[in-house]
Design a protein around this motif. Structure first.
Motif, PDB file in Angstrom:
ATOM      1  N   THR A  56       0.831  -1.200   0.000  1.00  0.00           N
ATOM      2  CA  THR A  56       0.000   0.000   0.000  1.00  0.00           C
ATOM      3  C   THR A  56       0.870   1.255   0.000  1.00  0.00           C
ATOM      4  O   THR A  56       0.620   2.198  -0.741  1.00  0.00           O
ATOM      5  N   ASN A  57       1.899   1.271   0.834  1.00  0.00           N
ATOM      6  CA  ASN A  57       2.778   2.440   0.955  1.00  0.00           C
ATOM      7  C   ASN A  57       4.124   2.255   0.268  1.00  0.00           C
ATOM      8  O   ASN A  57       4.990   3.125   0.381  1.00  0.00           O
ATOM      9  N   LEU A  58       4.307   1.113  -0.407  1.00  0.00           N
ATOM     10  CA  LEU A  58       5.555   0.797  -1.105  1.00  0.00           C
ATOM     11  C   LEU A  58       6.765   0.888  -0.178  1.00  0.00           C
ATOM     12  O   LEU A  58       7.776   1.511  -0.494  1.00  0.00           O
ATOM     13  N   ASP A  59       6.633   0.256   1.000  1.00  0.00           N
ATOM     14  CA  ASP A  59       7.697   0.268   1.996  1.00  0.00           C
ATOM     15  C   ASP A  59       8.131  -1.152   2.338  1.00  0.00           C
ATOM     16  O   ASP A  59       7.350  -2.094   2.243  1.00  0.00           O
ATOM     17  N   LEU A  60       9.375  -1.276   2.769  1.00  0.00           N
ATOM     18  CA  LEU A  60       9.848  -2.461   3.462  1.00  0.00           C
ATOM     19  C   LEU A  60       9.726  -2.114   4.936  1.00  0.00           C
ATOM     20  O   LEU A  60      10.206  -1.068   5.373  1.00  0.00           O
ATOM     21  N   LYS A  61       9.041  -2.963   5.724  1.00  0.00           N
ATOM     22  CA  LYS A  61       8.784  -2.642   7.120  1.00  0.00           C
ATOM     23  C   LYS A  61       9.368  -3.704   8.047  1.00  0.00           C
ATOM     24  O   LYS A  61       9.624  -4.826   7.636  1.00  0.00           O
ATOM     25  N   TYR A  62       9.539  -3.301   9.290  1.00  0.00           N
ATOM     26  CA  TYR A  62      10.086  -4.164  10.334  1.00  0.00           C
ATOM     27  C   TYR A  62       9.191  -4.033  11.565  1.00  0.00           C
ATOM     28  O   TYR A  62       8.799  -2.928  11.948  1.00  0.00           O
ATOM     29  N   ALA A  63       8.844  -5.164  12.161  1.00  0.00           N
ATOM     30  CA  ALA A  63       8.024  -5.157  13.368  1.00  0.00           C
ATOM     31  C   ALA A  63       8.617  -6.149  14.356  1.00  0.00           C
ATOM     32  O   ALA A  63       9.232  -7.131  13.962  1.00  0.00           O
ATOM     33  N   TRP A  64       8.426  -5.892  15.648  1.00  0.00           N
ATOM     34  CA  TRP A  64       8.848  -6.861  16.642  1.00  0.00           C
ATOM     35  C   TRP A  64       7.797  -6.948  17.732  1.00  0.00           C
ATOM     36  O   TRP A  64       7.020  -6.036  17.943  1.00  0.00           O
ATOM     37  N   ARG A  65       7.827  -8.068  18.410  1.00  0.00           N
ATOM     38  CA  ARG A  65       6.876  -8.329  19.492  1.00  0.00           C
ATOM     39  C   ARG A  65       7.590  -8.089  20.804  1.00  0.00           C
ATOM     40  O   ARG A  65       8.554  -8.749  21.133  1.00  0.00           O
ATOM     41  N   GLY A  66       7.113  -7.106  21.555  1.00  0.00           N
ATOM     42  CA  GLY A  66       7.744  -6.764  22.811  1.00  0.00           C
ATOM     43  C   GLY A  66       7.057  -7.425  23.994  1.00  0.00           C
ATOM     44  O   GLY A  66       6.210  -8.292  23.840  1.00  0.00           O
ATOM     45  N   ASP A  67       7.437  -6.986  25.172  1.00  0.00           N
ATOM     46  CA  ASP A  67       6.849  -7.523  26.391  1.00  0.00           C
ATOM     47  C   ASP A  67       6.604  -6.359  27.337  1.00  0.00           C
ATOM     48  O   ASP A  67       7.574  -5.742  27.797  1.00  0.00           O
ATOM     49  N   PRO A  68       5.405  -5.925  27.647  1.00  0.00           N
ATOM     50  CA  PRO A  68       4.149  -6.554  27.234  1.00  0.00           C
ATOM     51  C   PRO A  68       3.958  -6.438  25.727  1.00  0.00           C
ATOM     52  O   PRO A  68       4.682  -5.711  25.069  1.00  0.00           O
ATOM     53  N   VAL A  69       2.991  -7.171  25.220  1.00  0.00           N
ATOM     54  CA  VAL A  69       2.813  -7.273  23.763  1.00  0.00           C
ATOM     55  C   VAL A  69       2.580  -5.895  23.158  1.00  0.00           C
ATOM     56  O   VAL A  69       1.659  -5.190  23.521  1.00  0.00           O
ATOM     57  N   TYR A  70       3.441  -5.510  22.255  1.00  0.00           N
ATOM     58  CA  TYR A  70       3.270  -4.305  21.452  1.00  0.00           C
ATOM     59  C   TYR A  70       4.032  -4.487  20.159  1.00  0.00           C
ATOM     60  O   TYR A  70       4.877  -5.356  20.042  1.00  0.00           O
ATOM     61  N   ARG A  71       3.717  -3.677  19.204  1.00  0.00           N
ATOM     62  CA  ARG A  71       4.362  -3.773  17.904  1.00  0.00           C
ATOM     63  C   ARG A  71       4.766  -2.382  17.447  1.00  0.00           C
ATOM     64  O   ARG A  71       4.020  -1.439  17.643  1.00  0.00           O
ATOM     65  N   VAL A  72       5.896  -2.292  16.861  1.00  0.00           N
ATOM     66  CA  VAL A  72       6.368  -1.041  16.290  1.00  0.00           C
ATOM     67  C   VAL A  72       6.701  -1.315  14.834  1.00  0.00           C
ATOM     68  O   VAL A  72       7.361  -2.292  14.523  1.00  0.00           O
ATOM     69  N   PHE A  73       6.243  -0.457  13.947  1.00  0.00           N
ATOM     70  CA  PHE A  73       6.463  -0.640  12.518  1.00  0.00           C
ATOM     71  C   PHE A  73       7.352   0.490  12.020  1.00  0.00           C
ATOM     72  O   PHE A  73       7.040   1.650  12.203  1.00  0.00           O
TER      73      PHE A  73
END
Length: 81
Positions: A56-73
Motif C-alpha cells: 500500500t505504501n511501497l515500503d519495506l517494514k520491520y516489526a517486533w513483538r515486545g513484552d508486554p505485547v506491542y508492535r512497532v512498525f
C-alpha cells in the motif's frame, strides 16, 4: 513453532505460535496490502522480529513483538517497485 504469514483473503500480516498448550494467533499489521515477502526471526528471548513488504505504501517494514505485547512498525525503505 512460530509462523509469520500473509493472509491472501484480507491482505494482512499474521503471526501464529504455539505456547506449549495452544496455538495463538495475532494480526501484526493491517489494513492495506501488507505482509508479502515476510521473514521471521526470534531473538534470544524468543520474541518475534519480522520484516515484510507493505504494498500500500511501497515500503519495506520491520516489526517486533515486545513484552508486554506491542508492535512497532518502521519503514526501512521507500521506493517504487
Amino acid at each position: 513453532p512460530h509462523i509469520a504469514y500473509y493472509d491472501f483473503t484480507h491482505n494482512d500480516l499474521l503471526y501464529a505460535y504455539y505456547d506449549g498448550a495452544a496455538w495463538r494467533f495475532e494480526t501484526i499489521d493491517a489494513p492495506g496490502d501488507v505482509g508479502r515477502n515476510v521473514a521471521l526471526s526470534l531473538d534470544d528471548s524468543g520474541r518475534a522480529h519480522v520484516s515484510y513488504r507493505d504494498l500500500t505504501n511501497l515500503d519495506l517494514k520491520y516489526a517486533w513483538r515486545g513484552d508486554p505485547v506491542y508492535r512497532v512498525f518502521l519503514p526501512i525503505s521507500s521506493r517504487d517497485y
